[in-house]
Write a protein that holds these residues in place. Structure first.
Motif, short mmCIF file in Angstrom:
data_model
loop_
_atom_site.label_atom_id
_atom_site.label_comp_id
_atom_site.label_asym_id
_atom_site.label_seq_id
_atom_site.Cartn_x
_atom_site.Cartn_y
_atom_site.Cartn_z
N HIS A 89 12.28 17.24 -64.55
CA HIS A 89 11.62 15.98 -64.19
C HIS A 89 11.63 15.80 -62.67
O HIS A 89 10.62 15.42 -62.06
CB HIS A 89 12.35 14.80 -64.83
CG HIS A 89 12.26 14.76 -66.33
ND1 HIS A 89 11.36 15.52 -67.04
CD2 HIS A 89 12.95 14.03 -67.26
CE1 HIS A 89 11.50 15.27 -68.33
NE2 HIS A 89 12.46 14.37 -68.49
N ALA A 90 12.79 16.05 -62.06
CA ALA A 90 12.90 15.89 -60.61
C ALA A 90 11.93 16.81 -59.88
O ALA A 90 11.37 16.45 -58.84
CB ALA A 90 14.34 16.17 -60.18
N GLY A 91 11.71 18.00 -60.45
CA GLY A 91 10.78 18.94 -59.84
C GLY A 91 9.36 18.40 -59.77
O GLY A 91 8.61 18.74 -58.84
N ALA A 96 5.07 16.88 -56.18
CA ALA A 96 4.06 15.90 -55.79
C ALA A 96 4.30 15.37 -54.38
O ALA A 96 3.53 14.54 -53.89
CB ALA A 96 4.04 14.74 -56.79
N GLY A 97 5.36 15.83 -53.72
CA GLY A 97 5.67 15.38 -52.37
C GLY A 97 6.19 13.96 -52.32
O GLY A 97 6.08 13.30 -51.28
N ILE A 98 6.77 13.49 -53.41
CA ILE A 98 7.24 12.10 -53.49
C ILE A 98 8.74 12.03 -53.26
O ILE A 98 9.51 12.78 -53.86
CB ILE A 98 6.90 11.50 -54.87
CG1 ILE A 98 5.38 11.39 -55.05
CG2 ILE A 98 7.56 10.14 -55.07
CD1 ILE A 98 4.95 10.97 -56.42
N ARG A 103 9.82 13.41 -45.07
CA ARG A 103 8.52 12.80 -44.94
C ARG A 103 8.69 11.32 -44.64
O ARG A 103 9.75 10.75 -44.79
CB ARG A 103 7.70 12.97 -46.23
CG ARG A 103 7.26 14.40 -46.51
CD ARG A 103 6.55 14.47 -47.85
NE ARG A 103 5.32 13.68 -47.85
CZ ARG A 103 5.15 12.57 -48.54
NH1 ARG A 103 6.13 12.08 -49.27
NH2 ARG A 103 3.99 11.91 -48.51
N SER A 104 7.62 10.69 -44.25
CA SER A 104 7.69 9.26 -43.94
C SER A 104 7.46 8.39 -45.17
O SER A 104 7.40 7.17 -45.08
CB SER A 104 6.64 8.91 -42.88
OG SER A 104 5.33 9.24 -43.35
N GLY A 105 7.29 9.02 -46.35
CA GLY A 105 7.05 8.27 -47.57
C GLY A 105 8.27 7.49 -48.01
O GLY A 105 9.37 7.60 -47.46
N ALA A 123 18.41 13.44 -56.53
CA ALA A 123 19.17 13.56 -55.29
C ALA A 123 19.58 15.01 -55.02
O ALA A 123 19.69 15.42 -53.86
CB ALA A 123 20.41 12.66 -55.36
N ALA A 124 19.79 15.78 -56.08
CA ALA A 124 20.16 17.19 -55.91
C ALA A 124 19.05 17.98 -55.24
O ALA A 124 19.30 19.03 -54.63
CB ALA A 124 20.53 17.81 -57.25
N LEU A 125 17.80 17.49 -55.34
CA LEU A 125 16.67 18.11 -54.64
C LEU A 125 16.42 17.45 -53.29
O LEU A 125 15.37 17.66 -52.68
CB LEU A 125 15.41 18.02 -55.50
CG LEU A 125 15.43 18.81 -56.82
CD1 LEU A 125 14.10 18.67 -57.55
CD2 LEU A 125 15.75 20.27 -56.58
N ASP A 126 17.39 16.66 -52.85
CA ASP A 126 17.32 15.96 -51.56
C ASP A 126 16.16 14.98 -51.53
O ASP A 126 15.57 14.73 -50.47
CB ASP A 126 17.22 16.95 -50.41
CG ASP A 126 17.62 16.32 -49.07
OD1 ASP A 126 18.44 15.38 -49.09
OD2 ASP A 126 17.11 16.76 -48.02
N LEU A 127 15.84 14.39 -52.68
CA LEU A 127 14.83 13.35 -52.74
C LEU A 127 15.51 11.99 -52.58
O LEU A 127 16.63 11.78 -53.05
CB LEU A 127 14.08 13.40 -54.07
CG LEU A 127 13.36 14.72 -54.38
CD1 LEU A 127 12.67 14.65 -55.73
CD2 LEU A 127 12.37 15.09 -53.29
N SER A 128 14.84 11.10 -51.95
CA SER A 128 15.41 9.77 -51.68
C SER A 128 15.21 8.89 -52.92
O SER A 128 14.10 8.66 -53.37
CB SER A 128 14.70 9.13 -50.48
OG SER A 128 15.21 7.84 -50.23
N VAL A 129 16.31 8.38 -53.48
CA VAL A 129 16.25 7.63 -54.72
C VAL A 129 17.14 6.41 -54.65
O VAL A 129 18.26 6.47 -54.14
CB VAL A 129 16.65 8.54 -55.93
CG1 VAL A 129 18.02 9.16 -55.74
CG2 VAL A 129 16.61 7.76 -57.23
#
Length: 403
Positions: A89-91, A96-98, A103-105, A123-129
């Motif tokens: 799911h995280a992938g 999608a670049g979200i 990024r500035s998103g 978070a393990a994919l270094d996505l901001s959550v």
């Protein structure tokens, strides 16, 4: 678990003691209690750590070796997404670049995060959550579980009123059980979920969204614009995910994702696939994975493996050639036996079959009760499939194809 028990657990002594315990065994629990009390630990602390030890043992089915790094509530563990599935799911968000940190998103809002399994995968994919949870104890546990991830924040709040300023996309796993951390019961009406399905679908009209629901969710309620993905893990259908906006893949509205120890495979289509034509019983019979059945992609699978329906509206396929596929279990057909119980019993006895797997579809029979009445004796092993062929009851003696 209540706040007092959590406070005792979240101490240096409590966490050290929990991590020092051997693998939980129900048979040894009385001895463990006695030994820990003899070592001078309070009854409250002993109860707290042994509860977590039991939950960690149960969590290994979902989180593997990572289970011992997390804390749980019984209700939170019940609904938590399996680690492999959460990672997939995280992938989607990453692809999608979200929520990408460089990024500035904006952030991804995990609304109703529970113990934080999905937020952890993001978070393990270094996505901001930002993980939002309204139950104080559950939010504290999510905070502990996500403490090692700087891109994750846990907020105590209500999913339906949380401000979405700066939020780029949302993920929701609506609670399908009554409130609390233990002794909860399953909710059967979608309007009773928390947050409600109507709220979740409303958000999906405004933002890219992923919504996790039970695999038996009413298909008539699935929005036309959603990509619906049914997921099975080790043969068990565990969820249906709905994906909207940038998280939905172009040209895909139905998907069956099959996950096992060897990896993952996916069958996709633009819509429900029509069933394949029926045909006579061939040398092989196929039982589609539950995710394929739920996604109504049996026809697509039949086309892929060159098979036909064994009988109208029954989810068995048959063909003359063996095709190994992750989307179905394959069986080599030995012979068709008499369907009557007395004749069937004699036929199995004549073949010295003492160990029999019984599968059924399309007829009303209880395999466990039938197995007792058959009084099997012998050294041979086989599988018996009870179903309908050409509208008539049939008993098919088959061998499961492995490897």
């Amino acid at each position: 678990m209540d706040s007092a028990e959590l406070s005792i657990l979240l101490t240096a002594e409590g966490l050290r003691l929990l991590d020092s315990l051997p693998l939980y065994s129900a048979g040894d629990s009385v001895k463990q209690v006695s030994a820990l009390r003899k070592a001078g630990h309070s009854p409250e602390l002993v109860a707290a750590v042994l509860t977590q030890s039991r939950l960690r043992e149960k969590a290994r089915a979902k989180f593997g070796a990572f289970a011992d790094r997390l804390l749980y509530t019984p209700a939170g563990l019940e609904q938590a997404t399996r680690l492999k599935v959460a990672a997939m799911h995280a992938g989607r968000f990453r692809d999608a670049g979200i929520g990408v940190a460089d990024r500035s998103g904006g952030r991804i809002a995990d609304l109703g995060c529970g113990i934080g399994a999905d937020a952890l995968a993001l978070a393990a994919l270094d996505l901001s959550v930002v993980a939002v949870e309204r139950d104080e104890v559950t939010a504290a546990i999510a905070t502990y579980n996500l403490a090692g991830f700087p891109s994750a924040e846990v907020v105590l709040g209500d999913a339906e009123t949380f401000p979405l300023d700066g939020v780029e996309a949302v993920y929701l796993d609506p609670a399908r059980r009554t409130g609390g951390t233990t002794n909860t019961s399953r909710l059967t009406r979608p309007e009773d979920y928390s947050p409600s399905v109507d709220f979740a679908f409303g958000l999906a009209e405004r933002l890219p969204a992923g919504i996790k629901l039970g695999p038996g969710f009413d298909r008539s309620l699935i929005p036309a614009e959603a990509e619906a993905q049914w997921v099975s893990v080790d043969g068990q259908v565990v969820e249906m995910g709905l994906w909207f906006g940038a998280l939905a893949r172009p040209g895909i509205r139905r998907s069956a994702l099959v996950v096992d120890e060897s990896g993952a495979a996916e069958l996709t289509a633009e819509s429900d696939s029509p069933d394949a034509p029926t045909r006579e019983l061939g040398d092989y019979l196929y039982e589609p994975d539950g995710a394929v059945i739920r996604a109504r992609l049996i026809g697509a699978l039949a086309e892929r493996i060159g098979a036909g329906m064994l009988s109208r509206d029954i989810a068995y396929l048959t063909g003359d050639e063996l095709v190994v596929t992750p989307f179905a279990s394959a069986f080599r057909v030995r012979e068709r036996l008499p369907a009557g119980e007395a004749q069937l019993k004699k036929a199995l006895r004549d073949r010295r079959i003492g160990t029999l797997e019984i599968k059924k579809r399309g007829i009303d029979v209880d395999p466990a009760t039938l197995r007792t009445r058959l009084a099997l004796k012998g050294s041979e092993t086989a599988t018996l499939i009870l179903t309908r062929v050409d509208g008539a009851h049939a008993a098919l003696l088959v061998d499961r194809v492995t490897g």
